[in-house]
Design a protein around this motif. Sequence first.
Motif, mmCIF file in Angstrom:
data_model
loop_
_atom_site.group_PDB
_atom_site.id
_atom_site.type_symbol
_atom_site.label_atom_id
_atom_site.label_comp_id
_atom_site.label_asym_id
_atom_site.label_seq_id
_atom_site.Cartn_x
_atom_site.Cartn_y
_atom_site.Cartn_z
ATOM 1 N N ILE A 148 0.858 -1.183 0.000
ATOM 2 C CA ILE A 148 0.000 0.000 0.000
ATOM 3 C C ILE A 148 0.900 1.241 0.000
ATOM 4 C CG2 ILE A 148 -1.801 1.279 1.223
ATOM 5 C CD1 ILE A 148 -2.677 -1.442 2.449
ATOM 6 N N LEU A 149 0.786 2.046 -1.041
ATOM 7 C CA LEU A 149 1.663 3.207 -1.222
ATOM 8 C C LEU A 149 0.984 4.523 -0.863
ATOM 9 C CD1 LEU A 149 3.318 2.286 -4.651
ATOM 10 C CD2 LEU A 149 4.174 1.829 -2.339
ATOM 11 N N GLY A 150 -0.328 4.499 -0.648
ATOM 12 C CA GLY A 150 -1.021 5.732 -0.313
ATOM 13 C C GLY A 150 -2.417 5.447 0.190
ATOM 14 N N PHE A 151 -2.933 6.379 0.999
ATOM 15 C CA PHE A 151 -4.280 6.271 1.547
ATOM 16 C C PHE A 151 -4.941 7.639 1.417
ATOM 17 C CE2 PHE A 151 -7.098 6.136 5.468
ATOM 18 C CZ PHE A 151 -8.059 5.321 4.887
ATOM 19 N N HIS A 152 -6.088 7.682 0.703
ATOM 20 C CA HIS A 152 -6.780 8.933 0.408
ATOM 21 C C HIS A 152 -8.157 8.926 1.057
ATOM 22 C CE1 HIS A 152 -4.370 9.304 -3.657
ATOM 23 N NE2 HIS A 152 -3.592 9.172 -2.596
ATOM 24 N N VAL A 153 -8.550 10.077 1.613
ATOM 25 C CA VAL A 153 -9.852 10.151 2.289
ATOM 26 C C VAL A 153 -10.697 11.309 1.758
ATOM 27 C CG1 VAL A 153 -9.047 9.026 4.395
ATOM 28 C CG2 VAL A 153 -8.898 11.517 4.226
ATOM 29 N N SER A 154 -11.999 11.069 1.782
ATOM 30 C CA SER A 154 -13.049 12.045 1.504
ATOM 31 C C SER A 154 -14.324 11.337 1.971
ATOM 32 C CB SER A 154 -13.104 12.414 0.012
ATOM 33 O OG SER A 154 -13.370 11.266 -0.777
ATOM 34 N N ASP A 155 -15.487 11.705 1.443
ATOM 35 C CA ASP A 155 -16.701 10.986 1.847
ATOM 36 C C ASP A 155 -17.695 10.924 0.697
ATOM 37 O OD1 ASP A 155 -18.340 9.527 3.594
ATOM 38 O OD2 ASP A 155 -17.978 10.900 5.264
ATOM 39 N N GLU A 204 -3.795 11.451 2.575
ATOM 40 C CA GLU A 204 -4.153 12.568 1.705
ATOM 41 C C GLU A 204 -5.658 12.830 1.747
ATOM 42 O OE1 GLU A 204 -2.727 12.145 -2.275
ATOM 43 O OE2 GLU A 204 -0.694 11.595 -1.647
ATOM 44 N N VAL A 205 -6.005 14.082 1.967
ATOM 45 C CA VAL A 205 -7.399 14.507 1.828
ATOM 46 C C VAL A 205 -7.584 14.958 0.386
ATOM 47 C CG1 VAL A 205 -9.204 16.062 2.623
ATOM 48 C CG2 VAL A 205 -7.499 15.194 4.251
ATOM 49 N N GLU A 206 -8.368 14.179 -0.361
ATOM 50 C CA GLU A 206 -8.554 14.438 -1.797
ATOM 51 C C GLU A 206 -10.041 14.620 -2.071
ATOM 52 O OE1 GLU A 206 -7.077 12.679 -6.072
ATOM 53 O OE2 GLU A 206 -7.640 11.237 -4.534
ATOM 54 N N ILE A 207 -10.453 15.884 -2.237
ATOM 55 C CA ILE A 207 -11.870 16.198 -2.403
ATOM 56 C C ILE A 207 -12.070 16.997 -3.682
ATOM 57 C CG2 ILE A 207 -13.900 17.292 -1.389
ATOM 58 C CD1 ILE A 207 -12.626 16.867 1.361
ATOM 59 N N ILE A 208 -12.818 16.412 -4.601
ATOM 60 C CA ILE A 208 -13.155 17.075 -5.862
ATOM 61 C C ILE A 208 -14.618 17.494 -5.734
ATOM 62 C CG2 ILE A 208 -13.303 16.812 -8.365
ATOM 63 C CD1 ILE A 208 -11.156 14.587 -8.099
ATOM 64 N N ASN A 209 -14.846 18.786 -5.480
ATOM 65 C CA ASN A 209 -16.190 19.270 -5.180
ATOM 66 C C ASN A 209 -16.223 20.776 -5.445
ATOM 67 O OD1 ASN A 209 -18.285 20.555 -3.438
ATOM 68 N ND2 ASN A 209 -18.707 18.452 -2.817
ATOM 69 N N GLN A 210 -17.088 21.221 -6.336
ATOM 70 C CA GLN A 210 -17.091 22.625 -6.730
ATOM 71 C C GLN A 210 -17.373 23.560 -5.562
ATOM 72 O OE1 GLN A 210 -16.331 23.610 -10.087
ATOM 73 N NE2 GLN A 210 -15.971 25.507 -8.945
ATOM 74 N N ASP A 211 -18.295 23.164 -4.689
ATOM 75 C CA ASP A 211 -18.621 24.029 -3.546
ATOM 76 C C ASP A 211 -17.405 24.215 -2.642
ATOM 77 O OD1 ASP A 211 -21.213 24.357 -4.401
ATOM 78 O OD2 ASP A 211 -22.039 22.767 -3.123
ATOM 79 N N ILE A 212 -16.634 23.148 -2.447
ATOM 80 C CA ILE A 212 -15.432 23.237 -1.618
ATOM 81 C C ILE A 212 -14.355 24.030 -2.353
ATOM 82 C CG2 ILE A 212 -13.549 21.858 -0.607
ATOM 83 C CD1 ILE A 212 -15.720 19.835 0.226
ATOM 84 N N ASP A 259 -22.728 14.900 -7.799
ATOM 85 C CA ASP A 259 -22.159 14.972 -9.146
ATOM 86 C C ASP A 259 -21.223 13.782 -9.296
ATOM 87 O OD1 ASP A 259 -21.520 17.103 -11.516
ATOM 88 O OD2 ASP A 259 -19.694 16.051 -10.962
ATOM 89 N N ILE A 260 -21.104 13.228 -10.494
ATOM 90 C CA ILE A 260 -20.226 12.066 -10.660
ATOM 91 C C ILE A 260 -18.763 12.461 -10.495
ATOM 92 C CG2 ILE A 260 -19.352 10.368 -12.307
ATOM 93 C CD1 ILE A 260 -22.129 9.928 -13.307
ATOM 94 N N PHE A 261 -18.321 13.500 -11.189
ATOM 95 C CA PHE A 261 -16.908 13.882 -11.105
ATOM 96 C C PHE A 261 -16.625 14.696 -9.845
ATOM 97 C CE2 PHE A 261 -13.445 16.950 -12.344
ATOM 98 C CZ PHE A 261 -12.418 16.043 -12.126
ATOM 99 N N LYS A 262 -17.441 15.703 -9.582
ATOM 100 C CA LYS A 262 -17.202 16.595 -8.444
ATOM 101 C C LYS A 262 -18.099 16.206 -7.266
ATOM 102 C CE LYS A 262 -15.953 20.436 -11.485
ATOM 103 N NZ LYS A 262 -16.315 21.799 -11.920
ATOM 104 N N GLY A 263 -18.147 14.926 -6.974
ATOM 105 C CA GLY A 263 -19.108 14.431 -6.005
ATOM 106 C C GLY A 263 -18.575 14.115 -4.622
ATOM 107 N N ARG A 264 -17.273 14.308 -4.392
ATOM 108 C CA ARG A 264 -16.717 13.941 -3.084
ATOM 109 C C ARG A 264 -17.069 14.995 -2.044
ATOM 110 N NH1 ARG A 264 -10.970 11.077 -4.331
ATOM 111 N NH2 ARG A 264 -11.326 10.660 -6.527
ATOM 112 N N SER A 265 -17.257 14.526 -0.828
ATOM 113 C CA SER A 265 -17.607 15.432 0.265
ATOM 114 C C SER A 265 -16.551 15.386 1.354
ATOM 115 C CB SER A 265 -18.974 15.052 0.832
ATOM 116 O OG SER A 265 -19.974 15.180 -0.157
#
Length: 273
Positions: A199-206, A245-253, A213-219
């Motif tokens: 395991i080389l990395g661990f990424h979190v969001s919700d 890593e906190v990786e959040i793709i979300n337009q509002d954020i 949204d499919i692409f910008k759907g992370r919370s």
Amino acid sequence: MSGVVNVNRISLNQITTENWSLREAIDGCVRNEIPTISVWRHKISEVGLKESKKMIKESGLGVSSVCRGGMFPALTASERVQRIDDNKRAIEEAAELGTDVLVLVCGAAPDKNLPESRKWVQEGIETLIPFAEQHKVKLGIEPLHPMYAADRSVITTLGEANALQNSLASSQVGVIVDVFHVWWDPFLYQEIENARGNILGFHVSDWKVPLPDIFKGRSMMGDGVIEIPRIRQAVEENDYHGPIEVEIINQDIWDMPGDETLKLMKKSFVEHV
């Protein structure tokens, strides 16, 4: 083992503050005492690799990874060679910035032929291994949620990523566990165990319901249904103790002031990771 996460393990995956330049993201991390950053290649290209390296070095930040390599499948052999060349540049960038992890988003099927595209992914990674080894950079295969199979990755489960890593049989290749992509998998905890040591990395969001949204759907962590602490403890039990890593793709954020995002990110990290 303690169930409480150490806040010093937090890393800003730069896509979480997409509206910030690399300079702004670095300064924001320093202001908010976030010790590590994951750098995206489009942000490197805005200022150049030399300047990116200088800024990061002067800031004292660690670099958890570079995002992203991959995108191996293409309809013609010449296109596939171009993809390999671009991945070599990504490996060089990772090495220059002082990280030993390049995240691979493997790529979709350009012609609807999924088995052929998975073969191209394997061939692409195999081709890169000697170059990655030479630069002391590991290649992290990141399985993406199946809803991204059509446009981003034909590798959609941790089991697939593990099987690919096993077939390549190289210590230069490992896997990335991103909770947004794998939380739903009924075989998840067995596959995390199967990935032990790789395991080389661990990424979190919700995963918020309904998904906005499919692409910008992370919370933000805590705003959705993912059992993040359980997954974190599983990866820790299987030898991953590196940055988270906190990786959040979300337009509002993205549209929030960056410092506000980082403050919320740290609070959510302590409470929900």
